[in-house]
Design an enzyme around this catalytic site. Structure first.
Site, PDB file in Angstrom:
ATOM      1  N   THR A  21       0.811  -1.221   0.000  1.00 56.26           N
ATOM      2  CA  THR A  21       0.000   0.000   0.000  1.00 56.26           C
ATOM      3  C   THR A  21       0.844   1.270   0.000  1.00 56.26           C
ATOM      4  OG1 THR A  21      -0.137   0.128   2.416  1.00 56.26           O
ATOM      5  CG2 THR A  21      -1.818  -1.193   1.287  1.00 56.26           C
ATOM      6  N   ASP A  22       0.161   2.365  -0.308  1.00 56.78           N
ATOM      7  CA  ASP A  22       0.783   3.675  -0.192  1.00 56.78           C
ATOM      8  C   ASP A  22       0.546   4.197   1.226  1.00 56.78           C
ATOM      9  OD1 ASP A  22      -1.875   4.583  -0.074  1.00 56.78           O
ATOM     10  OD2 ASP A  22      -1.854   5.382  -2.112  1.00 56.78           O
ATOM     11  N   ALA A  23       0.895   5.422   1.470  1.00 59.14           N
ATOM     12  CA  ALA A  23       0.780   5.993   2.820  1.00 59.14           C
ATOM     13  C   ALA A  23      -0.662   6.051   3.320  1.00 59.14           C
ATOM     14  CB  ALA A  23       1.398   7.387   2.848  1.00 59.14           C
ATOM     15  N   GLY A  24      -1.623   6.018   2.395  1.00 60.52           N
ATOM     16  CA  GLY A  24      -3.030   6.071   2.784  1.00 60.52           C
ATOM     17  C   GLY A  24      -3.667   4.707   2.985  1.00 60.52           C
ATOM     18  N   VAL A  26      -3.944   2.385   0.673  1.00 55.24           N
ATOM     19  CA  VAL A  26      -4.550   1.937  -0.576  1.00 55.24           C
ATOM     20  C   VAL A  26      -3.477   1.210  -1.389  1.00 55.24           C
ATOM     21  CG1 VAL A  26      -5.603   2.727  -2.743  1.00 55.24           C
ATOM     22  CG2 VAL A  26      -6.220   3.830  -0.579  1.00 55.24           C
TER      23      VAL A  26
END
Length: 154
Positions: A21-24, A26
């Protein structure tokens, strides 16, 4: 996790981990490619043809030549996903594979993947071996199955 083998295709379970995932939280778009690759590899393995066996015993590797992706909805951290594989077309030296990624029966991604059969030694195009080709032809979806799959696309 054990694969789910269905008559209309193959489904491989996976889970979304932090590193996907990315920082969010997602799933990063490039990570979907890894999910798709793993499912194609396990699909071959479920039919008795692991990648290493193909390379060593048949001097064969499959390489992605082209891919079309349709991102519908995002996958998120901890999601349990099902990655589907259906062989749409088997030619003498290439395959067209339809793939999906779903979460709880909801389609997140559609993909069409074109793979080329190559000689493992020199990466030149190579015919799919006679021991593998008939099995792949049997797995190829019928026009009626393709129409059914396409009618389920929103």
């Amino acid at each position: 996790m054990a694969p789910e083998i269905r008559t209309e295709g193959f489904s491989w379970p996976t889970r979304v981990y932090w590193e996907d995932t990315d920082a969010g939280g997602v799933v990063y778009h490039a990570q979907y490619l890894a999910f798709l690759e793993r499912a194609r590899t396990e699909w071959l393995r479920a039919h008795g043809y692991g990648q290493e066996l193909l390379r060593i015993e048949h001097d064969l590797v499959f390489a992605v030549r082209a891919m079309t992706l349709d991102f519908r909805l995002p996958a998120r951290l901890d999601d349990a996903l099902q990655v589907g594989v259906v062989l749409r077309e088997c030619r003498r030296a290439s395959l067209v594979i339809a793939q999906t990624i779903e979460r709880d029966g909801v389609r997140l991604l559609d993909a069409e993947v074109r793979v080329a059969a190559l000689a493992a030694g020199d990466f030149k195009p190579k015919a799919i071996p006679p021991t593998l080709y008939p099995m792949l032809k049997q797995l190829q979806s019928t026009p009626a199955e393709r129409r059914h799959d396409e009618s389920n696309v929103e």
